[in-house]
Write an enzyme that holds these catalytic residues in place. Structure first.
Site, PDB file in Angstrom:
ATOM      1  CE  LYS A  36      -4.036   1.952   2.498  1.00  0.00           C
ATOM      2  NZ  LYS A  36      -4.996   1.806   3.617  1.00  0.00           N
ATOM      3  CB  SER A 111      -8.324   3.564   2.549  1.00  0.00           C
ATOM      4  OG  SER A 111      -7.242   3.054   3.594  1.00  0.00           O
ATOM      5  CB  SER A 135      -8.108   0.767   5.693  1.00  0.00           C
ATOM      6  OG  SER A 135      -9.171   1.993   5.545  1.00  0.00           O
TER       7      SER A 135
END
Lengths: 431, 89
Positions: A36, A111, A135
Site C-alpha cells: 500500500k 482504503s 481499511s
C-alpha cells in the site's frame, strides 16, 4: 513505472508499478507482494494516494518492507488507496479510483482497495494494507479475499505515514488464509522503533480444529442498515462454523450505538494533528516563499489535498478546539472505553465474535453522494480498531454475484485463533 | 448549527484554505456529520479511554540517522544545510 489505468494495470490497482527486488532468500521467495502506498519504500515514490506527496521518495524503508524483502519477497509496486487512508471505497484517491475485479464498475472498498484488487486479480499473490477503521477488511470483503487487521501493537508502524496513530495497524491480505497467515508471521517481528509495539510475534496454528470454540453473535452486527441478503449469507457461514463444532452464543454489544461517532471524532482529531506536517517545505510541492507562512501553507494544502482530507482536518480541528473538546473528543474517549469494556465482557464468555464485515456488497463507483453515507458503511469494522482487537475478513460467498465477507474478531494477541477459525471456515466450505 | 463563518474560521486555524464555492457544501456536510455526532450525548458517563500501555522511554544515545544530503534533497529549496520556508514575519 506507470500510473493510472494502463494495459498493465486496467483496474488502477497501483499508483506506482515498480519491481523492488528481494534482499535475501526466505519464506517469501518467489512471491510477489504489493505494498500500500502509505508504507515507505526507500527509493520508490510513496504518495499515500495524495497529490501533496506526488514525487516524494522516502529515504528509508518501513520495518515491514525490510522484513518482507529479507524473506525473499519481490515487491511489485505501490497500491492505490483513498488519500491518506481516508475513505471506504478508494474513490478518494488523488490518482483516480481503483476498480473491483469482480465488476469494474464497482468500488474495491477502501482504503486499501488497490492492495485488494491486486490480489483478487492475480497481479500479486499477497499484499500489505493498513486498517484504521476497516481499511483492510472492507476491501478484502468487497473483492473476495482474506484480510487481517492485527492486534494493535503486533506489527511495527515504523515507516507507515501516520493518519490516526491510536487506531491504525499494518496487516496482511491474500487470496487464502494460509498465505495471509504466512505474511502476518513475517511482518510481526519486533521493532523497537515503534514504541507501541510489543514483542509478541504471531505464531500460526492453522489446524482448522474449532471444536468447542464459543462464538458470540452480537445482535447489533445484524441490525439496521445491514442488507438482509448479506446478513443471511453471513448467518449461513456462521452455520458452517457450527457444523465444524463451534458453539454459537447470541449476545449484545450496546456500545455499537455510538462506536462509529467515537471513531470518526477520534480519527479526525488525530488526523488534524498528523497532517499538519504536509506544508510543502521539507518535501512535496513548494509553497510560495514570498507569501506569509499561513497564506503560503493554505495555498499548498488547498491545492493538493483532496476534499475528504480537508473535511476530516476541519472536523478534527473543530472537535479538539476550545469549547468543543469536552463535547466531542472527551465524549468519544468515554465511548471508546465502553467499546473496549463491551469486548472485554463478551470475551470472558466467548472466544470469538462473528458477523458481517460490511453491511452491503460493493457499490457502484460514484454511488455514494455524501460523506456521511460513506462513513456509515464502516459501522461494523470500526469497533475492532477502537479496542485494538484482531479481526479478519474471510470470503463467505456472494450476494447478487458480489463477494461478502465474514468478520471474525478475537481477544487481543489471539490473532492466531482468529486466523485458525477463518482457516476452518475456508477449508470447511471447500470440503 | 455551525455557520459558514465558523467553518471559515476553523479552516483558517487548520491552514487548509477554503474556496468561496466550496463553503456552502462544506458547511452542509459539516453540519450533517455533527448532527450524527450528537449520538455521543447519549453515552453513559464513565472514564475516558485508558490505553493499556505505559510510556516507553529509551536511553538518549546517538544512533545512525538518515543521510543528511538525501533528506535535504527532498526539499524544494535547501541552502547550506538548511531548508527554506515562507517568511514568518
Amino acid at each position: 513505472m506507470a500510473r493510472g489505468e494502463t494495459h498493465r494495470d486496467p483496474l488502477n490497482a497501483f499508483i506506482t508499478l515498480a519491481e523492488i527486488p528481494p534482499r535475501a532468500p526466505g519464506r517469501l521467495s518467489g512471491i510477489t507482494v504489493a505494498v500500500k502506498d502509505n508504507i515507505s519504500t526507500r527509493g520508490v515514490e510513496t504518495t499515500c494516494g495524495s497529490r501533496i506527496l506526488s514525487g516524494y521518495v522516502p529515504p528509508y524503508d518501513a520495518h515491514v518492507v525490510d522484513l518482507i524483502r529479507n524473506e525473499g519477497a519481490l515487491i511489485s509496486g505501490k497500491t492505490n488507496m483513498d488519500e491518506f487512508g481516508m475513505g471506504s471505497s478508494t474513490e478518494n484517491s488523488g490518482f483516480g479510483p481503483a476498480h473491483n475485479p469482480r465488476d469494474p464498475e464497482r468500488v474495491t472498498g477502501g482504503s486499501s482497495g488497490g492492495s485488494a484488487a491486486a490480489v483478487a486479480s492475480g497481479m500479486a499473490r499477497m499484499a500489505l494494507g493498513t486498517d484504521t477503521g476497516g481499511s483492510i477488511r472492507c476491501p478484502a470483503a468487497f473483492c473476495g479475499i482474506v484480510g487481517l487487521k492485527p492486534t494493535y501493537g503486533r506489527v511495527s508502524r515504523y515507516g507507515l505515514v501516520a493518519y490516526a496513530n491510536s487506531l491504525e495497524q499494518i496487516g496482511p491480505m491474500a487470496a487464502s488464509v494460509a498465505d495471509c497467515s504466512l505474511l502476518m508471521e513475517v511482518i510481526s517481528r519486533y521493532d523497537p522503533r515503534d514504541s507501541t509495539m510489543q514483542d509478541r510475534p504471531y505464531l500460526p496454528r492453522l489446524d482448522g480444529d474449532i471444536r468447542g470454540m464459543q462464538i458470540g453473535i452480537p445482535a447489533e452486527f445484524f441490525g439496521r442498515g445491514v442488507d438482509p441478503a448479506v446478513a443471511d449469507r453471513v448467518r449461513k457461514a456462521i452455520g458452517v462454523l457450527e457444523g465444524l463444532g463451534a458453539v454459537l452464543v447470541e449476545c449484545a454489544m450496546p456500545s455499537m450505538e455510538y462506536a462509529l461517532a467515537a471513531y470518526y471524532v477520534t480519527c479526525t482529531s488525530e488526523a488534524s494533528s498528523n497532517l499538519a506536517r504536509f506544508d510543502g517545505v521539507r518535501y512535496g510541492p513548494a509553497p510560495d516563499y514570498r507569501k506569509p507562512w499561513h497564506e503560503a501553507f493554505q495555498e499548498v494544502r488547498m491545492q493538493h489535498f483532496g476534499p475528504e482530507v480537508r473535511r476530516r482536518i476541519l472536523i478534527g480541528t473543530f472537535a479538539l478546539s476550545a469549547g468543543y473538546h469536552g463535547k466531542y473528543y472527551g465524549k468519544a474517549q468515554v465511548a471508546r472505553q465502553h467499546v473496549r469494556e463491551d469486548y472485554a465482557r463478551l470475551f470472558r464468555d466467548v472466544d470469538l465474535l462473528a458477523g458481517p464485515t460490511m453491511p452491503t456488497v460493493a457499490w457502484k463507483i460514484g454511488g455514494k453522494s455524501d460523506p456521511l453515507s460513506m462513513y456509515l458503511a464502516d459501522i461494523l469494522t470500526v469497533p475492532a480498531n477502537l479496542a485494538g482487537v484482531p479481526a479478519v475478513s474471510v470470503p463467505c460467498g456472494t450476494v447478487r454475484g458480489l463477494p461478502v465477507g465474514l468478520q471474525l474478531t478475537g481477544r487481543p494477541f489471539e490473532d492466531e485463533q482468529v486466523m485458525n477459525a477463518a482457516f476452518a471456515y475456508e477449508q470447511g466450505v471447500k470440503a | 448549527m455551525v455557520s459558514e463563518e465558523e467553518v471559515l474560521r476553523i479552516a483558517e486555524l487548520a491552514d487548509i484554505g477554503i474556496g468561496k464555492e466550496e463553503l456552502p457544501p462544506f458547511t452542509r456536510d459539516f453540519n450533517a456529520i455533527l448532527d450524527y455526532f450528537a449520538v455521543l450525548d447519549r453515552v453513559p458517563a464513565g472514564e475516558g479511554w485508558k490505553a493499556e500501555i505505559a510510556n516507553v522511554l529509551r536511553e538518549d544515545e546517538v544512533t545512525p540517522s538518515l543521510p543528511r544530503e538525501e533528506v535535504l534533497a527532498l526539499a524544494d529549496a535547501a541552502e547550506d544545510g538548511y531548508i527554506r520556508a515562507p517568511r514568518v514575519m
